[in-house]
Design a protein around this motif. Structure first.
Motif, mmCIF file in Angstrom:
data_model
loop_
_atom_site.group_PDB
_atom_site.id
_atom_site.type_symbol
_atom_site.label_atom_id
_atom_site.label_comp_id
_atom_site.label_asym_id
_atom_site.label_seq_id
_atom_site.Cartn_x
_atom_site.Cartn_y
_atom_site.Cartn_z
ATOM 1 N N SER A 1 0.829 -1.200 0.000
ATOM 2 C CA SER A 1 0.000 0.000 0.000
ATOM 3 C C SER A 1 0.863 1.249 0.000
ATOM 4 O O SER A 1 1.948 1.272 0.566
ATOM 5 C CB SER A 1 -0.915 0.019 1.232
ATOM 6 O OG SER A 1 -1.768 -1.097 1.213
ATOM 7 N N ALA A 2 0.368 2.293 -0.644
ATOM 8 C CA ALA A 2 1.065 3.580 -0.649
ATOM 9 C C ALA A 2 0.024 4.682 -0.594
ATOM 10 O O ALA A 2 -1.038 4.564 -1.199
ATOM 11 C CB ALA A 2 1.914 3.708 -1.905
ATOM 12 N N PRO A 3 0.309 5.766 0.151
ATOM 13 C CA PRO A 3 -0.681 6.846 0.234
ATOM 14 C C PRO A 3 -0.750 7.694 -1.025
ATOM 15 O O PRO A 3 -1.676 8.482 -1.189
ATOM 16 C CB PRO A 3 -0.181 7.668 1.431
ATOM 17 C CG PRO A 3 1.297 7.416 1.469
ATOM 18 C CD PRO A 3 1.476 6.000 1.000
ATOM 19 N N TYR A 4 0.249 7.541 -1.911
ATOM 20 C CA TYR A 4 0.232 8.349 -3.119
ATOM 21 C C TYR A 4 1.099 7.700 -4.195
ATOM 22 O O TYR A 4 1.916 6.818 -3.939
ATOM 23 C CB TYR A 4 0.736 9.765 -2.841
ATOM 24 C CG TYR A 4 2.168 9.825 -2.352
ATOM 25 C CD1 TYR A 4 3.247 9.808 -3.237
ATOM 26 C CD2 TYR A 4 2.447 9.893 -0.990
ATOM 27 C CE1 TYR A 4 4.558 9.848 -2.795
ATOM 28 C CE2 TYR A 4 3.765 9.940 -0.529
ATOM 29 C CZ TYR A 4 4.809 9.919 -1.438
ATOM 30 O OH TYR A 4 6.101 9.954 -0.988
ATOM 31 N N PHE A 5 0.900 8.164 -5.429
ATOM 32 C CA PHE A 5 1.744 7.797 -6.568
ATOM 33 C C PHE A 5 2.357 9.082 -7.111
ATOM 34 O O PHE A 5 1.677 10.105 -7.204
ATOM 35 C CB PHE A 5 0.915 7.125 -7.667
ATOM 36 C CG PHE A 5 1.637 6.990 -8.985
ATOM 37 C CD1 PHE A 5 2.374 5.849 -9.269
ATOM 38 C CD2 PHE A 5 1.590 7.999 -9.940
ATOM 39 C CE1 PHE A 5 3.050 5.721 -10.480
ATOM 40 C CE2 PHE A 5 2.257 7.875 -11.154
ATOM 41 C CZ PHE A 5 2.988 6.735 -11.424
ATOM 42 N N CYS B 1 4.659 -2.127 -10.529
ATOM 43 C CA CYS B 1 3.369 -1.422 -10.489
ATOM 44 C C CYS B 1 2.999 -1.115 -9.042
ATOM 45 O O CYS B 1 2.635 -2.020 -8.283
ATOM 46 C CB CYS B 1 2.281 -2.268 -11.153
ATOM 47 S SG CYS B 1 0.668 -1.470 -11.208
ATOM 48 N N ARG B 2 3.080 0.133 -8.631
ATOM 49 C CA ARG B 2 2.733 0.545 -7.272
ATOM 50 C C ARG B 2 1.881 1.810 -7.322
ATOM 51 O O ARG B 2 2.332 2.904 -6.968
ATOM 52 C CB ARG B 2 4.003 0.776 -6.442
ATOM 53 C CG ARG B 2 4.862 -0.458 -6.236
ATOM 54 C CD ARG B 2 4.119 -1.534 -5.432
ATOM 55 N NE ARG B 2 4.935 -2.742 -5.278
ATOM 56 C CZ ARG B 2 4.848 -3.792 -6.085
ATOM 57 N NH1 ARG B 2 3.998 -3.771 -7.105
ATOM 58 N NH2 ARG B 2 5.604 -4.858 -5.883
ATOM 59 N N ARG C 1 4.652 0.412 -14.740
ATOM 60 C CA ARG C 1 5.072 1.358 -13.703
ATOM 61 C C ARG C 1 4.408 2.719 -13.859
ATOM 62 O O ARG C 1 4.468 3.546 -12.952
ATOM 63 C CB ARG C 1 6.593 1.518 -13.717
ATOM 64 C CG ARG C 1 7.159 2.070 -14.993
ATOM 65 C CD ARG C 1 8.674 2.166 -14.949
ATOM 66 N NE ARG C 1 9.205 2.437 -16.275
ATOM 67 C CZ ARG C 1 10.367 3.040 -16.479
ATOM 68 N NH1 ARG C 1 11.102 3.419 -15.456
ATOM 69 N NH2 ARG C 1 10.798 3.240 -17.698
ATOM 70 N N TYR C 2 3.766 2.977 -15.023
ATOM 71 C CA TYR C 2 3.102 4.262 -15.234
ATOM 72 C C TYR C 2 1.635 4.243 -14.823
ATOM 73 O O TYR C 2 0.927 5.227 -15.016
ATOM 74 C CB TYR C 2 3.230 4.697 -16.701
ATOM 75 C CG TYR C 2 4.669 4.866 -17.143
ATOM 76 C CD1 TYR C 2 5.558 5.606 -16.374
ATOM 77 C CD2 TYR C 2 5.140 4.268 -18.307
ATOM 78 C CE1 TYR C 2 6.881 5.754 -16.764
ATOM 79 C CE2 TYR C 2 6.458 4.407 -18.710
ATOM 80 C CZ TYR C 2 7.324 5.157 -17.931
ATOM 81 O OH TYR C 2 8.634 5.300 -18.309
ATOM 82 N N ILE C 3 1.157 3.100 -14.300
ATOM 83 C CA ILE C 3 -0.206 3.086 -13.753
ATOM 84 C C ILE C 3 -0.220 3.966 -12.508
ATOM 85 O O ILE C 3 0.415 3.656 -11.502
ATOM 86 C CB ILE C 3 -0.675 1.659 -13.410
ATOM 87 C CG1 ILE C 3 -0.753 0.797 -14.667
ATOM 88 C CG2 ILE C 3 -2.041 1.715 -12.729
ATOM 89 C CD1 ILE C 3 -1.227 -0.616 -14.400
ATOM 90 N N SER C 4 -0.941 5.065 -12.572
ATOM 91 C CA SER C 4 -0.929 6.030 -11.469
ATOM 92 C C SER C 4 -2.016 5.759 -10.439
ATOM 93 O O SER C 4 -1.849 6.068 -9.257
ATOM 94 C CB SER C 4 -1.087 7.447 -12.020
ATOM 95 O OG SER C 4 -2.296 7.562 -12.765
ATOM 96 N N HIS C 5 -3.132 5.189 -10.892
ATOM 97 C CA HIS C 5 -4.245 4.987 -9.957
ATOM 98 C C HIS C 5 -5.060 3.775 -10.363
ATOM 99 O O HIS C 5 -5.267 3.513 -11.554
ATOM 100 C CB HIS C 5 -5.153 6.221 -9.933
ATOM 101 C CG HIS C 5 -6.303 6.087 -8.988
ATOM 102 N ND1 HIS C 5 -7.623 6.083 -9.408
ATOM 103 C CD2 HIS C 5 -6.351 5.934 -7.638
ATOM 104 C CE1 HIS C 5 -8.418 5.951 -8.354
ATOM 105 N NE2 HIS C 5 -7.670 5.862 -7.277
ATOM 106 N N MET C 6 -5.492 3.019 -9.363
ATOM 107 C CA MET C 6 -6.420 1.912 -9.581
ATOM 108 C C MET C 6 -7.603 2.095 -8.638
ATOM 109 O O MET C 6 -7.413 2.292 -7.430
ATOM 110 C CB MET C 6 -5.754 0.562 -9.314
ATOM 111 C CG MET C 6 -4.824 0.113 -10.427
ATOM 112 S SD MET C 6 -4.152 -1.537 -10.125
ATOM 113 C CE MET C 6 -3.972 -2.135 -11.804
#
Length: 743
Positions: free
Chosen positions: A291-295, A678-679, A646-651
């Protein structure tokens, strides 16, 4: 503009005027904001309309000339603020101001800024009107207006004092020759209104003179000075025509024009009973490491869908949803400032989810404290959140963004009176605010049910996208939120018809313009042309897959039945290759009993919008298996579009409400680990249902590579230059080398 205010049920109370100081000899100040030509006739106009008049001299200059206005000492806009303050003091019942702006953002934004400070509403019913249609409407409605100033090529002192009706043929000619604004919106001329449906008496000019203000060789500036005027009685039986003007872009064809009956729109749609999923066995603690709070990548930032549980608190710690939102926004504000060197001023899209739409008013008040004069676009829906009352996802850029924030009431599109914009352009991609079926002129929901609401949504979107140099045919991705299960199939079919029609019209006209169909159609009769067009439509529709997701939610603002959220591309990215794909009923090779659907569109390997969902046929399928099956489709779309994971910014992970969020989170992060590098930022949302109705989980995602976009745009422009140069040299017989380079 004032006349159309009365047509919408508003009552004129008082006239207000800013006039030039005595030190200006001929009265012409060349103000950035205000017309001063004809100021000596203002008192007569007030008499003719039988309305009180409040006046004030102009003392300021255009000190702050940026598009977005902030209160600035000695600026001429502060004179307007003072004038309207005087109006409110003398007439406290005043609620709004009529604005005559048609295309000028500079003037509209300043009037809106002043109105916002004074708690007034701006009414700009002429905004974005087709100028030719509007001018004809003015004349046919009985308006008599004469030119009080000319300042354009093609106009001189001979035309000062003549009426717009007399000069209409000349205006049309100048428009075709030089792009002349026929309503004078570019400062070509200014007028003095002698009669209108609002005049109780008409004005007759008895004595006047023409003054040459500036003897420019190409565009002399001439003024009308009225020395004597009289009020004359109007004919007792005079009837004015309540004409309207054109607003709807050609790009949009209303639903009711496409199909005549609701039955024709509905395709066979059977409800499938959703099989229950068994819990996955993955441990949440291990999954949470992903999990990450932001991209963040380059200028792009996405803050994950956060709730108070992400702050280590529970909903019961707060009195209300508004207090929860305040804590969330304070947390995001600090995160942006301390870790990302950003702020809410950089936000271009906010997705706001509430547990109860009844909290919307109080939540909106808190939200407005954090966003300024060019705010982010916003989408707001009600979903059955488990552990909080509010959840927020925020998209930001440290690069350039262009916001469209129209707060005036008009016929154009619903006003954003609240703290959000209609649309934001970031790198040639348009992120639009959610649209519901509000009638712009009244800001009330349209009547007539789901068809009329959806029709109104598309009209508003078409108008907004035209201003943003985009269109419905430039769609990259669309999410449709609906509240009633029985509307799902109808909405899907209506959206297909509208997008297919927009796509066909755009591409068919483009082919005609480029000449690829010109020779074929030139010698054909009308019947053959119609047949050719029908074949072209069939081809366009068969090659166009609509990237759309349909999601049932608990409730929408204003009790709407449907809300649309769109991402489109602007003309900046039209030269880049665009593709789309949509498939339903796919089977998972690795996971028996899982049915998959996916849709997506991508621009060159630069931007990908994807939507992958899954349903189950077996009662022994786990959430984890479903997530892995969906992730395989995500990977397949990435491979198909040549976009790096790696360029997926949001899911956005949407799941049926009976599933619990903890289980879904664990299963998702287990599957995400299988996608290298992918994060993304992630938002988890419980929803009522999807279409197809058998689906239980849907993952919507976006990916963007700005560096590749810069390269592709540069190459596209370079190729165009080479081709153009090669063509020119070909005519001279020197094109061999350049022709090879262009290939």
């Amino acid at each position: 503009s004032l006349y159309h205010c009365t047509l919408q049920g508003h009552t004129p109370i008082v006239l207000a005027n800013l006039f030039p100081p005595a030190s200006v000899s001929d009265g012409e100040m060349d103000s950035f904001m205000f017309q001063t030509a004809g100021f000596d006739a203002i008192e007569t106009i007030a008499e003719a309309m039988q309305l009180p008049l409040i006046r004030r001299p102009i003392s300021g200059k255009a000190v702050r000339q940026e598009l977005v206005y902030e209160p600035t000492e000695a600026d001429e806009v502060e004179d307007l603020f003072a004038l309207l303050q005087d109006v409110k003091t003398a007439y406290p019942e005043v609620q709004g101001v009529a604005v005559g702006a048609i295309l000028s953002d500079y003037q509209r934004l300043r009037v809106e800024a002043v109105c916002s400070r004074l708690g007034l509403t701006a009414f700009a019913y002429l905004w974005q009107a087709d100028q030719s249609s509007l001018l004809h409407s003015m004349i046919s409605s009985g308006m008599t207006a004469v030119l009080a100033k000319v300042a354009s090529m093609g106009l001189d002192l001979r035309h000062v004092g003549k009426s717009i009706a007399q000069l209409l043929p000349l205006f049309d000619k100048l428009h075709s020759q030089y792009g002349f604004n026929v309503c004078g919106e570019g400062g070509e001329y200014e007028t003095l209104t002698l009669d209108s449906p609002l005049h109780k008496k008409r004005i007759e000019i008895i004595d006047s003179e023409k003054i040459l203000h500036s003897d420019d060789a190409f565009a002399p500036v001439g003024l009308l000075k009225t020395n004597k005027m009289e009020l004359c009685e109007k004919e007792a039986d005079l009837r004015y025509e309540s004409t309207t003007f054109s607003l709807r872009p050609e790009a949009f064809k209303p639903v009711l024009d496409l199909k005549s009956s609701q039955e024709d729109l509905i395709q066979t749609h059977s409800t499938v009973t959703q099989k229950p999923l068994i819990p996955s066995t993955i441990e949440t603690s291990a999954a949470s490491l992903l999990s990450a709070p932001y991209f963040r990548y380059e200028d792009s930032i996405v803050v994950s869908g956060l709730s108070v549980t992400d702050l280590g608190k529970v909903s019961s710690d707060f009195e209300s949803a508004a207090h929860e939102l305040e804590a969330l926004l304070d947390h995001i504000k600090e995160l942006l400032a301390t870790q990302l060197k950003s702020s809410f001023a950089d936000a271009y899209l906010v997705q706001l989810y509430v547990k109860d739409m009844m909290d919307f008013v109080s939540v909106n008040k808190i939200y407005s404290r954090y966003f300024g004069s060019s705010p982010a676009s916003r989408v707001c829906v009600e979903v059955p959140l488990e552990t909080s009352r509010v959840r927020v996802t925020c998209y930001l850029t440290n690069g350039i963004r262009k916001a469209l924030h129209v707060q005036s009431i008009s016929y154009w599109a619903p006003a954003c009176i609240g703290p959000y914009s209609q649309a934001n352009d970031v790198d040639g991609f348009i992120y639009n605010a959610g649209q519901i079926g509000l009638e712009p002129a009244s800001m009330r929901m349209v009547s007539g049910g789901i068809i009329c609401e959806l029709d109104r949504c598309f009209q508003s979107y078409a108008n907004v996208l035209t201003v943003m140099k985009s269109s419905l045919s430039d769609l990259i991705g669309c999410t449709v939120y609906f509240t009633r299960d029985q509307d799902a199939a109808l909405i899907k079919r209506m959206c297909e018809l509208i997008f297919q029609d927009a796509f066909f019209n755009s591409n068919y006209k483009k082919r005609i313009r480029l000449g690829s169909l010109g020779e074929e159609l030139e010698d054909e009769d009308e019947e053959q042309q119609a047949q050719h067009k029908a074949e072209a439509r069939l081809h366009a529709v068969s090659t166009y897959s609509i990237p759309i997701a349909l999601v049932q939610v608990s409730a929408l603002p204003r009790g709407a039945l449907v809300e649309l959220e769109m991402v489109t591309r602007s003309d900046m990215n039209r030269g880049l290759n665009w593709e789309s794909s949509a498939e339903e009923g796919l089977q998972s090779n690795a996971h028996t009993g899982v049915n998959l659907s996916r849709s997506g569109s991508w621009v060159n390997s630069i931007y990908l919008w994807g939507n992958c969902s899954a349903g189950v046929e077996s009662e022994v399928v786990s959430v984890q298996q479903v997530m892995f099956a969906i992730m395989s489709q995500v990977i397949d779309l990435l491979r198909k579009s040549s976009v790096d994971p790696r360029y997926i910014s949001h899911m956005r992970v949407m799941y049926l409400a009976p599933l619990d969020e903890e289980t879904v989170r664990a299963a998702f992060h287990s599957a995400l680990a299988a996608v290298p590098s992918c994060r993304p930022a992630v938002t988890f949302l419980p929803v009522a249902s999807f279409l197809p109705s058998a689906d239980c989980v849907c993952i919507q995602f976006s990916a963007y590579d700005p560096l590749r976009q810069d390269t592709q745009l540069w190459l596209t422009r370079a190729k165009e230059k080479i081709k153009t140069k090669a063509f020119r040299n070909f005519e001279d017989g020197t094109s061999d080398f350049l022709y090879g380079v262009s290939h």
